[in-house]
Design an enzyme around this catalytic site. Sequence first.
Site, short mmCIF file in Angstrom:
data_model
loop_
_atom_site.label_atom_id
_atom_site.label_comp_id
_atom_site.label_asym_id
_atom_site.label_seq_id
_atom_site.Cartn_x
_atom_site.Cartn_y
_atom_site.Cartn_z
N LYS A 1 7.38 8.41 -5.84
CA LYS A 1 7.07 8.47 -7.27
C LYS A 1 5.99 9.50 -7.54
O LYS A 1 6.10 10.30 -8.48
CB LYS A 1 6.63 7.07 -7.77
CG LYS A 1 7.77 6.07 -7.77
CD LYS A 1 7.32 4.63 -8.00
CE LYS A 1 8.51 3.68 -7.87
NZ LYS A 1 8.15 2.26 -8.06
N GLN B 1 3.11 -1.61 -7.99
CA GLN B 1 4.27 -1.71 -7.10
C GLN B 1 4.43 -3.15 -6.60
O GLN B 1 3.46 -3.77 -6.16
CB GLN B 1 4.12 -0.74 -5.92
CG GLN B 1 5.34 -0.63 -5.02
CD GLN B 1 6.56 -0.01 -5.71
OE1 GLN B 1 6.45 0.73 -6.68
NE2 GLN B 1 7.73 -0.29 -5.21
N ASP C 1 7.47 0.60 -16.19
CA ASP C 1 8.47 -0.09 -15.37
C ASP C 1 9.42 -0.94 -16.22
O ASP C 1 10.48 -1.35 -15.76
CB ASP C 1 7.78 -1.05 -14.39
CG ASP C 1 7.71 -0.50 -12.97
OD1 ASP C 1 8.58 0.31 -12.60
OD2 ASP C 1 6.80 -0.92 -12.23
N1 GUN Z 1 9.52 -2.85 -6.28
C1 GUN Z 1 10.82 -2.54 -6.12
N2 GUN Z 1 11.24 -1.78 -7.16
C2 GUN Z 1 10.18 -1.63 -7.96
C3 GUN Z 1 9.98 -0.93 -9.19
O1 GUN Z 1 10.89 -0.31 -9.77
N3 GUN Z 1 8.73 -1.00 -9.72
C4 GUN Z 1 7.73 -1.68 -9.13
N4 GUN Z 1 6.54 -1.70 -9.73
N5 GUN Z 1 7.88 -2.34 -7.99
C5 GUN Z 1 9.10 -2.30 -7.42
#
Ligand code: GUN
Length: 297
Positions: free
Chosen positions: A52, A96, A119
């Site tokens: 990311k 995350q 998100d």
């Molecule tokens: N864990 C797995 N996928 C995601 C996501 O898209 N965002 C976040 N914050 N955690 C995750």
Amino acid sequence: MEILDGKKLAEEIKNELKSEVAEMLASGKKAPHLAAVLVGEDPASQVYVRSKVRSCEQVGFQSTLIREAATITEEALLALVDKLNQDPEIDGFIVQLPLPKHINEDKITLAINPEKDVDGFHPVNFGRMAQGLPCYLPATPYGIVEMIRRYNLPTQGKEVVVLGRSNIVGTPMSILLSRKGYPGDCTVTLCHSRTKDLTSHTRRADILVAAIGIPEMVTADMVKEGAVVIDVGINRVEDSGTEKGYRLAGDVDFDGVSPKASYITPVPGGVGAMTVVSLLVNTLKAAKGEIYPKKQA
Ligand code: GUN
């Protein structure tokens, strides 16, 4: 059979984002700024968050990675979320998941200001999505609908089967594809671990979305001839023949299923690549105040 090339589409979208950033900078605005909070050492989470941050750099966004030890208290993490909520320099941020067991993930998600929740996990954004109101769409379902749109795949009246009912993929996916308009207007069946006779459902699917987290669970006998197969799974399976000792496998047995499919996403290079750019698209929307108009300072 045609491959749904998420990697190529993601590059296309990144180029579009780069141009948008250039325009913003040229008109005296600052570049969008995403912050990512990573708690602990979960190997998969580290890979995702790194990807990311790297993607932000590629398109000219600002990014801030905040790493915290797995021992951080819930209180301290809530304080960090509040600081990010208040920080005018940060357009959007993510925490995350998964978080260590002593931290209540729902509590953290609820503490994020929906206006910065790129998100799309906060119930305010989820509720707005369900009602078709402006919102940040969760990145994986957003990436999938964008892929369907850019490949111009027909959806009206199609039978969709979604495998998996998670809050972040299966459930929102089922809602988005059943909504009015394109891509949508599908008849959606949401299957999960308690579904009886799973194959009787999956074999009816014109579009099959596998988001169940079980490596190569979807086999050729479960798939209708000509189906569009979208594989959300990114599973690590042991493989002593590789340098890392594991390989990545989707939820779909690609070699078995692909000859029957009209379109299919590979793993890697399919949905995963689209997920990361969707987060960037949400961050751009946050910076521009497209979903929640920016308040005057
Ligand atoms: N864990 C797995 N996928 C995601 C996501 O898209 N965002 C976040 N914050 N955690 C995750």
